[in-house]
Design an enzyme around this catalytic site. Sequence first.
Site, PDB file in Angstrom:
ATOM      1  N   GLU A   2      28.299   3.442  41.740  1.00  0.00           N
ATOM      2  CA  GLU A   2      29.518   2.685  41.476  1.00  0.00           C
ATOM      3  C   GLU A   2      30.644   3.626  41.097  1.00  0.00           C
ATOM      4  OE1 GLU A   2      27.186  -1.259  39.812  1.00  0.00           O
ATOM      5  OE2 GLU A   2      28.243   0.040  38.409  1.00  0.00           O
ATOM      6  N   CYS A  25      37.188   6.354  37.761  1.00  0.00           N
ATOM      7  CA  CYS A  25      35.974   6.852  37.101  1.00  0.00           C
ATOM      8  C   CYS A  25      34.905   7.037  38.175  1.00  0.00           C
ATOM      9  CB  CYS A  25      35.543   5.831  36.055  1.00  0.00           C
ATOM     10  SG  CYS A  25      34.015   6.259  35.235  1.00  0.00           S
ATOM     11  N   CYS A  40      20.517   8.497  35.677  1.00  0.00           N
ATOM     12  CA  CYS A  40      20.813   9.587  34.744  1.00  0.00           C
ATOM     13  C   CYS A  40      19.541   9.921  33.970  1.00  0.00           C
ATOM     14  CB  CYS A  40      21.929   9.180  33.785  1.00  0.00           C
ATOM     15  SG  CYS A  40      22.422  10.524  32.674  1.00  0.00           S
ATOM     16  N   CYS A  47      20.629   7.996  27.016  1.00  0.00           N
ATOM     17  CA  CYS A  47      21.340   7.591  25.798  1.00  0.00           C
ATOM     18  C   CYS A  47      21.065   6.111  25.507  1.00  0.00           C
ATOM     19  CB  CYS A  47      22.837   7.838  25.948  1.00  0.00           C
ATOM     20  SG  CYS A  47      23.218   9.553  26.336  1.00  0.00           S
ATOM     21  N   CYS A 101      23.486   3.112  26.742  1.00  0.00           N
ATOM     22  CA  CYS A 101      24.077   3.235  28.076  1.00  0.00           C
ATOM     23  C   CYS A 101      23.173   2.662  29.151  1.00  0.00           C
ATOM     24  CB  CYS A 101      24.350   4.712  28.363  1.00  0.00           C
ATOM     25  SG  CYS A 101      24.840   5.009  30.060  1.00  0.00           S
ATOM     26  N   GLY A 109      25.630   9.059  35.541  1.00  0.00           N
ATOM     27  CA  GLY A 109      25.136  10.435  35.614  1.00  0.00           C
ATOM     28  C   GLY A 109      25.796  11.369  34.618  1.00  0.00           C
ATOM     29  N   GLU A 110      25.148  12.506  34.422  1.00  0.00           N
ATOM     30  CA  GLU A 110      25.670  13.581  33.557  1.00  0.00           C
ATOM     31  C   GLU A 110      26.202  14.670  34.492  1.00  0.00           C
ATOM     32  OE1 GLU A 110      26.139  14.928  30.197  1.00  0.00           O
ATOM     33  OE2 GLU A 110      26.858  16.429  31.600  1.00  0.00           O
ATOM     34  N   SER A 119      33.310  14.634  31.614  1.00  0.00           N
ATOM     35  CA  SER A 119      32.732  14.142  30.364  1.00  0.00           C
ATOM     36  C   SER A 119      31.259  14.523  30.311  1.00  0.00           C
ATOM     37  CB  SER A 119      32.882  12.623  30.301  1.00  0.00           C
ATOM     38  OG  SER A 119      32.236  12.124  29.151  1.00  0.00           O
ATOM     39  N   SER A 132      30.875  13.256  24.814  1.00  0.00           N
ATOM     40  CA  SER A 132      30.285  12.033  24.264  1.00  0.00           C
ATOM     41  C   SER A 132      29.581  12.427  22.977  1.00  0.00           C
ATOM     42  CB  SER A 132      29.256  11.451  25.246  1.00  0.00           C
ATOM     43  OG  SER A 132      29.885  11.117  26.453  1.00  0.00           O
ATOM     44  N   HIS A 154      29.520  10.517  19.551  1.00  0.00           N
ATOM     45  CA  HIS A 154      28.875   9.279  19.097  1.00  0.00           C
ATOM     46  C   HIS A 154      28.183   9.342  17.747  1.00  0.00           C
ATOM     47  CE1 HIS A 154      29.954   8.159  23.071  1.00  0.00           C
ATOM     48  NE2 HIS A 154      28.960   8.779  23.662  1.00  0.00           N
ATOM     49  N   ASN A 164      30.023  -1.499  24.549  1.00  0.00           N
ATOM     50  CA  ASN A 164      29.996  -2.629  25.467  1.00  0.00           C
ATOM     51  C   ASN A 164      28.608  -3.241  25.457  1.00  0.00           C
ATOM     52  OD1 ASN A 164      32.663  -2.556  26.833  1.00  0.00           O
ATOM     53  ND2 ASN A 164      31.989  -0.478  27.284  1.00  0.00           N
ATOM     54  N   CYS A 184      32.568   1.451  30.288  1.00  0.00           N
ATOM     55  CA  CYS A 184      31.661   2.584  30.099  1.00  0.00           C
ATOM     56  C   CYS A 184      30.306   2.138  29.596  1.00  0.00           C
ATOM     57  CB  CYS A 184      32.259   3.560  29.104  1.00  0.00           C
ATOM     58  SG  CYS A 184      33.669   4.371  29.796  1.00  0.00           S
TER      59      CYS A 184
HETATM   60  S1  SF4 Z   1      26.015   8.037  28.427  1.00  0.00           S
HETATM   61 FE1  SF4 Z   1      26.256   9.446  30.183  1.00  0.00          FE
HETATM   62  S2  SF4 Z   1      24.715  11.044  29.760  1.00  0.00           S
HETATM   63 FE2  SF4 Z   1      24.121   9.286  28.494  1.00  0.00          FE
HETATM   64  S3  SF4 Z   1      22.646   8.106  29.759  1.00  0.00           S
HETATM   65 FE3  SF4 Z   1      24.718   7.258  30.118  1.00  0.00          FE
HETATM   66  S4  SF4 Z   1      25.458   8.306  31.958  1.00  0.00           S
HETATM   67 FE4  SF4 Z   1      23.752   9.522  31.135  1.00  0.00          FE
END
Ligand code: SF4
Length: 386
Positions: A94, A138, A145, A149, A152, A194-195, A226, A250, A252, A326, A369
């Site tokens: 996406e 974005c 990923c 996290c 996410c 993804g990272e 990011s 990120s 947090h 979110n 996000c």
């Molecule tokens: S926040 Fe970013 S690094 Fe963490 S699981 Fe989600 S996509 Fe991957």
Amino acid sequence: MRSTPLHPVARLPEEWSTSLAARGERSFTAKQVFHWIHRRGILDPAAMTNLPARLREHLAAEGLGEVLTPERVHRSEDGTRKLLLRLRDGATIETVLLPSVSGPGSQAQLDADAAAADDDEDDDAEAGAAPRVRVTQCISTQVGCAMGCGFCASGVAGLKRHLGAEEIAGQVLLGRAMLEEGEDLRNVVYMGMGEPLHNYENTARSLRLLTHPEGINLSTRRVTVSTSGLVPEIARLGADFGGQIALAISLHAADDETRSALMPINRKYPLDELLAALRAYPLPRRRRITIEYTLVAGQNDDPAEARRLAKLLRGLPVKINLIPMNPIEASSLGPPAQERVAAFQEVLTQAGYSCFVRRRRGDDVSAACGQLVLLGAKPKVRRALG
Ligand code: SF4
């Protein structure tokens, strides 16, 4: 050494020069091909009308063509458009287009500033400029990923595969083609699925493609990568691009225990190592690193954590984006109450930081996000922290 041949969309002009010179093509042809792909967004060799027929056939034989196909566009009430894209192997990713009407002081402007690259303040001074719709895109860098996290959705199904540079840059080519009347593509943020730094080679190549003056020619300060905090790759990005690419972290959490519970990567690269990497990032003068801080009710939203954060970041050129989490199906975690968010922000503002609360965008299409979830991924409830 690359194990697979470079896709034509991923080639830089100098690489086209080498490959086309070997075929006996004239020197300016390399630039023409790159222009067709990256300036005009045309990926069908048959449409490249100023190229000789034999070259068009060669490009088609090399596999030049669309790298992703839009399957669906979900439009949010706030104007956010989430594009579901199908890759050639059938996988889906996406990308999100976030329009915001510019104009000094408008809520949308503030929102875009908070969501995208640093320093739009400079451009707000454009005297008498007619309001335009600035769009932040974005983009994703992986299918799924590996980072896992806890807040996410993208990590729910784990990593399926890296995207090629042609698939990363291809999202922007497509996003640009889908802009509406009066819209300008302003910022690109590597904040989707993804990272980016886990897929470093392809991310770096896509950055070179997107910022190339013969192509889309995005300003490096309008492109933000990011990361969840891959320390060696932060250093590599800084060295490879001289600190010109905007960086968002990120974060947090402001202590290792909380951060490790939210973000497993913190066990590998704890906060002191991450902060050292940020201090060493060769940031140009007047630029700032964006700190992304998702507020999760009962986990990291205490004013004491805000004070720890203020202390942790002391001396670093940063701006802080607070993002009330979110809600996602895959997690039992949720956002704090509004007063709690305001109290957290107040601590940071009082400590002298530029601190924004990012308005949630595209909630109704799961485009905000942490909501770029794989279609078909089976949600699982993540454990609460503590
Ligand atoms: S926040 Fe970013 S690094 Fe963490 S699981 Fe989600 S996509 Fe991957």
